[in-house]
Design a protein around this motif. Structure first.
Motif, PDB file in Angstrom:
ATOM      1  N   TYR A   1       8.203  27.419  19.975  1.00  0.00           N
ATOM      2  CA  TYR A   1       8.019  27.710  18.680  1.00  0.00           C
ATOM      3  C   TYR A   1       6.312  27.503  18.049  1.00  0.00           C
ATOM      4  CZ  TYR A   1      12.352  24.878  18.291  1.00  0.00           C
ATOM      5  OH  TYR A   1      13.051  24.272  18.777  1.00  0.00           O
ATOM      6  N   VAL A   2       6.387  28.899  17.531  1.00  0.00           N
ATOM      7  CA  VAL A   2       5.584  29.354  16.790  1.00  0.00           C
ATOM      8  C   VAL A   2       4.757  29.069  15.456  1.00  0.00           C
ATOM      9  CG1 VAL A   2       3.965  31.101  16.511  1.00  0.00           C
ATOM     10  CG2 VAL A   2       4.571  31.283  18.596  1.00  0.00           C
ATOM     11  N   VAL A   3       3.980  28.509  14.839  1.00  0.00           N
ATOM     12  CA  VAL A   3       4.059  27.814  13.222  1.00  0.00           C
ATOM     13  C   VAL A   3       2.825  28.446  12.642  1.00  0.00           C
ATOM     14  CG1 VAL A   3       3.899  26.392  11.622  1.00  0.00           C
ATOM     15  CG2 VAL A   3       5.094  25.665  13.857  1.00  0.00           C
ATOM     16  N   VAL A   4       2.767  29.238  12.014  1.00  0.00           N
ATOM     17  CA  VAL A   4       1.753  29.946  11.333  1.00  0.00           C
ATOM     18  C   VAL A   4       1.532  29.298  10.154  1.00  0.00           C
ATOM     19  CG1 VAL A   4       0.553  31.868  10.784  1.00  0.00           C
ATOM     20  CG2 VAL A   4       1.832  32.111  12.608  1.00  0.00           C
ATOM     21  N   ILE A   5       0.324  28.985   9.887  1.00  0.00           N
ATOM     22  CA  ILE A   5      -0.117  28.712   8.189  1.00  0.00           C
ATOM     23  C   ILE A   5      -1.091  29.303   7.749  1.00  0.00           C
ATOM     24  CG2 ILE A   5      -0.831  26.636   7.151  1.00  0.00           C
ATOM     25  CD1 ILE A   5      -0.076  23.935   9.144  1.00  0.00           C
ATOM     26  N   THR A   6      -1.156  29.795   6.918  1.00  0.00           N
ATOM     27  CA  THR A   6      -1.540  30.893   6.368  1.00  0.00           C
ATOM     28  C   THR A   6      -2.125  30.288   5.195  1.00  0.00           C
ATOM     29  OG1 THR A   6      -0.212  31.984   4.925  1.00  0.00           O
ATOM     30  CG2 THR A   6      -0.585  32.637   7.381  1.00  0.00           C
ATOM     31  N   ALA A   7      -3.734  30.707   3.973  1.00  0.00           N
ATOM     32  CA  ALA A   7      -3.861  30.279   2.853  1.00  0.00           C
ATOM     33  C   ALA A   7      -3.972  32.237   2.073  1.00  0.00           C
ATOM     34  CB  ALA A   7      -4.928  29.886   2.644  1.00  0.00           C
ATOM     35  N   SER A   8      -3.971  32.030   1.036  1.00  0.00           N
ATOM     36  CA  SER A   8      -4.794  34.012   0.276  1.00  0.00           C
ATOM     37  C   SER A   8      -6.096  33.269   0.780  1.00  0.00           C
ATOM     38  CB  SER A   8      -4.599  33.146  -1.068  1.00  0.00           C
ATOM     39  OG  SER A   8      -4.972  32.213  -1.870  1.00  0.00           O
ATOM     40  N   GLU A   9      -6.723  34.992   0.764  1.00  0.00           N
ATOM     41  CA  GLU A   9      -8.260  34.888   0.785  1.00  0.00           C
ATOM     42  C   GLU A   9      -9.187  34.258  -0.662  1.00  0.00           C
ATOM     43  OE1 GLU A   9      -9.894  38.860   1.345  1.00  0.00           O
ATOM     44  OE2 GLU A   9      -8.072  39.496   1.947  1.00  0.00           O
ATOM     45  N   GLN A  10      -8.481  33.847  -1.722  1.00  0.00           N
ATOM     46  CA  GLN A  10      -9.658  33.132  -2.268  1.00  0.00           C
ATOM     47  C   GLN A  10      -9.833  31.270  -2.286  1.00  0.00           C
ATOM     48  OE1 GLN A  10     -10.908  34.511  -4.512  1.00  0.00           O
ATOM     49  NE2 GLN A  10     -11.792  32.359  -5.617  1.00  0.00           N
TER      50      GLN A  10
ATOM     51  N   GLU B   1       2.782  28.783   3.580  1.00  0.00           N
ATOM     52  CA  GLU B   1       1.087  28.899   3.050  1.00  0.00           C
ATOM     53  C   GLU B   1       1.235  27.741   2.800  1.00  0.00           C
ATOM     54  OE1 GLU B   1       0.497  31.771   1.775  1.00  0.00           O
ATOM     55  OE2 GLU B   1       2.126  32.784   3.108  1.00  0.00           O
ATOM     56  N   ASN B   2      -0.816  27.046   2.441  1.00  0.00           N
ATOM     57  CA  ASN B   2      -1.058  26.078   2.561  1.00  0.00           C
ATOM     58  C   ASN B   2      -1.937  26.912   1.583  1.00  0.00           C
ATOM     59  OD1 ASN B   2      -3.086  23.945   2.280  1.00  0.00           O
ATOM     60  ND2 ASN B   2      -3.704  24.757   4.692  1.00  0.00           N
ATOM     61  N   ASN B   3      -1.750  27.038   0.111  1.00  0.00           N
ATOM     62  CA  ASN B   3      -2.812  27.666  -1.209  1.00  0.00           C
ATOM     63  C   ASN B   3      -3.162  26.621  -1.606  1.00  0.00           C
ATOM     64  OD1 ASN B   3      -3.944  30.350  -0.658  1.00  0.00           O
ATOM     65  ND2 ASN B   3      -0.924  30.336  -0.848  1.00  0.00           N
ATOM     66  N   GLY B   4      -1.784  25.334  -1.505  1.00  0.00           N
ATOM     67  CA  GLY B   4      -2.172  23.838  -2.835  1.00  0.00           C
ATOM     68  C   GLY B   4      -2.897  22.833  -1.895  1.00  0.00           C
ATOM     69  N   SER B   5      -2.069  21.514  -2.510  1.00  0.00           N
ATOM     70  CA  SER B   5      -3.017  20.454  -2.408  1.00  0.00           C
ATOM     71  C   SER B   5      -2.182  19.344  -0.238  1.00  0.00           C
ATOM     72  CB  SER B   5      -2.227  19.311  -3.389  1.00  0.00           C
ATOM     73  OG  SER B   5      -0.933  18.733  -2.784  1.00  0.00           O
ATOM     74  N   LEU B   6      -2.577  18.508  -0.268  1.00  0.00           N
ATOM     75  CA  LEU B   6      -2.131  18.462   0.923  1.00  0.00           C
ATOM     76  C   LEU B   6      -0.843  18.232   1.085  1.00  0.00           C
ATOM     77  CD1 LEU B   6      -3.879  17.679   4.287  1.00  0.00           C
ATOM     78  CD2 LEU B   6      -4.039  15.509   3.055  1.00  0.00           C
ATOM     79  N   SER B   7      -0.150  17.193  -0.413  1.00  0.00           N
ATOM     80  CA  SER B   7       0.275  16.855  -0.259  1.00  0.00           C
ATOM     81  C   SER B   7       1.839  17.901   0.040  1.00  0.00           C
ATOM     82  CB  SER B   7       1.099  15.738  -1.295  1.00  0.00           C
ATOM     83  OG  SER B   7       0.844  16.849  -2.819  1.00  0.00           O
TER      84      SER B   7
END
Length: 116
Positions: A48-57, A94-100
């Motif tokens: 499996y490949v898991v990609v965690i991304t976030a916006s540039e901002q 997508e990792n644009n929010g909180s840790l939770s």
């Protein structure tokens, strides 16, 4: 310097792949964190490949919060954007929010993994 980076990668990546191949024989699960996946990344050992991304901002804000200078942070993000490759069958988070919020997305992946 792009040439220096390629020289470093040419030395490091084959060694890392060798270690991974050896270690993957002795375990039932192996988590391999790759800061930047590109077309040259050997994903052959991965089920499996898991990609965690976030916006540039979001990435910029996080780097600045860690004390990085804005010009260095922008250069890092530009380099990552040029090099990043996301496999079509990767599970994307997508990792644009909180840790939770990130934890909830990881939980969704774990459920999907358990049902596979």
């Amino acid at each position: 310097d792009a040439n220096l980076l390629k020289q470093i990668e040419a030395v490091i990546h084959p060694r890392v792949q060798k270690v991974l191949a050896l270690r993957s024989k002795d375990v039932s699960s192996l988590v391999y964190e790759i800061p930047i996946i590109n077309e040259q990344t050997n994903l052959g050992l991965a089920d499996y490949v898991v990609v965690i991304t976030a916006s540039e901002q979001t990435r910029l804000e996080r780097l600045l919060a860690k004390g990085m200078e804005i010009s260095d942070a922008k250069n890092r993000i530009q380099t990552q954007n040029r090099q990043t490759f996301i496999p079509k069958d990767a599970f994307k988070i997508e990792n644009n929010g909180s840790l939770s919020a990130l934890s909830a997305e990881v939980d969704k992946f774990m459920v999907e993994l358990a049902n596979d």
